[in-house]
Write an enzyme that holds these catalytic residues in place. Structure first.
Site, short mmCIF file in Angstrom:
data_model
loop_
_atom_site.label_atom_id
_atom_site.label_comp_id
_atom_site.label_asym_id
_atom_site.label_seq_id
_atom_site.Cartn_x
_atom_site.Cartn_y
_atom_site.Cartn_z
CG ASP A 82 37.04 30.02 48.18
OD1 ASP A 82 36.08 30.72 48.59
OD2 ASP A 82 37.02 29.42 47.09
CG HIS B 24 34.14 33.24 50.42
ND1 HIS B 24 33.66 32.09 49.82
CD2 HIS B 24 33.41 33.40 51.56
CE1 HIS B 24 32.70 31.57 50.56
NE2 HIS B 24 32.53 32.33 51.62
CG ASP C 47 31.44 30.20 46.39
OD1 ASP C 47 31.84 29.23 45.70
OD2 ASP C 47 32.13 30.75 47.28
CG MET D 222 38.46 27.68 53.42
SD MET D 222 38.09 26.05 52.76
CE MET D 222 37.18 26.53 51.27
CG MET E 18 34.36 30.37 54.01
SD MET E 18 34.61 29.18 52.69
CE MET E 18 35.83 30.08 51.70
CG MET F 238 28.03 30.14 51.12
SD MET F 238 29.48 30.28 50.07
CE MET F 238 30.00 28.56 49.91
CG HIS G 44 35.80 33.43 44.90
ND1 HIS G 44 34.85 34.28 45.43
CD2 HIS G 44 35.76 32.32 45.67
CE1 HIS G 44 34.26 33.72 46.46
NE2 HIS G 44 34.79 32.52 46.65
CB SER H 293 36.99 29.38 43.53
OG SER H 293 37.68 28.87 44.65
C1 DX5 Z 1 33.59 26.56 49.04
C2 DX5 Z 1 34.22 27.75 48.36
C3 DX5 Z 1 34.00 27.78 46.91
C4 DX5 Z 1 34.57 26.61 46.15
C5 DX5 Z 1 33.79 26.41 44.91
O1 DX5 Z 1 33.71 26.68 50.41
O2 DX5 Z 1 33.70 28.94 48.89
O3 DX5 Z 1 34.46 29.01 46.35
O4 DX5 Z 1 35.91 26.78 45.83
O5 DX5 Z 1 34.24 25.26 44.30
P1 DX5 Z 1 33.39 24.51 43.20
O6 DX5 Z 1 33.14 25.46 42.09
O7 DX5 Z 1 34.27 23.38 42.81
O8 DX5 Z 1 32.11 24.05 43.86
ZN ZN Z 2 34.17 30.93 47.92
#
Ligand code: DX5
Ligand code: ZN
Length: 222
Positions: A39, A70, A178, A41, A72, A141, A37, A12
């Protein structure tokens, strides 16, 4: 060297150095990442803001590996096309992000992309049953989304139940986990049936010199 077959690692980039993100993507590609990956947000669905489609587009030339995006984001439908055009390969949306998950998945497939559905820790796994035919990826998750560096929530029975649902269909569906993935929790997730591990902190924590070693450790290689 021992290795676990068919396990894919999806670093990620949330834990990467955002000041040099293109180089970070190239570096994890060279270090053996299977998926990149990303993320996304929105500051609404989750209490954090990260990156948008223009950044995904700018990163695209830095790796030929699968861009695993991903989202969010809520509402998400307005943004699907932009992320598809930016070069996403897999687009994962949250089951909690809107009332019309089925329609959202249809729109991802209509754009020729692989479709993923993410479930927050409190979301029951049976929500998969009516959409599994459309899915290429299920994301369980194991933290509440929004931040890297949180502790793994041991939802192993849920991962097992998701694998059981995936096994009811003929087509390949990734089972991705994840949040809080380390070499130790990776073993638990794989034992429960996961085949794609997302990891931010565990890959990036030692800087670029550690990426290859940290990816190997997550695969179960010594
Ligand atoms: C959280 C993300 C993850 C996050 C994982 O909302 O979707 O992908 O980056 O980070 P670690 O591996 O540090 O838990
Ligand atoms: Zn993620």
């Amino acid at each position: 060297m021992t290795s676990v077959p068919d396990i894919r690692i999806a670093p990620s980039i949330l834990s990467a150095d955002f000041a040099t993100l293109g180089n970070e993507v190239s570096a994890i590609d060279a270090a053996g990442a299977d998926y990149i990956h990303i993320d996304v947000m929105d500051g609404h669905f989750v209490p954090n803001i990260t990156i948008g489609p223009s950044v995904v587009k700018a990163l695209r030339p830095h790796s030929k590996k699968i861009f695993d995006v991903h989202l969010m984001v809520s509402p998400v439908d307005l943004f699907i096309e932009d992320f598809a055009n930016a070069g996403s390969d897999i687009i994962t949306v949250h089951a909690e992000a809107g009332a019309h998950t089925h329609r959202t998945l249809q729109s991802i497939k209509a754009l020729g992309k692989k479709a993923g559905l993410a479930l927050n820790p409190a979301t029951p796994v049976d929500i998969l049953e009516n959409v599994i035919d459309m899915l290429d990826l299920v994301l369980i998750m194991t933290v509440n989304p929004g931040f890297g560096g949180q502790s793994f929530i041991p939802l192993l029975d849920k991962i097992i139940a998701a694998r059981d649902i995936i096994n009811t269909v003929e087509h390949p569906v990734d089972l991705q986990v994840d949040g809080g993935i380390t070499p130790e929790t990776a073993k638990l997730a794989i034992g429960a049936g996961a085949n794609v591990l997302v990891a931010g902190t565990a890959v990036f924590k030692d800087g670029p010199d550690g990426y290859a070693k940290n990816i190997q450790l997550l695969r179960g290689e010594q």
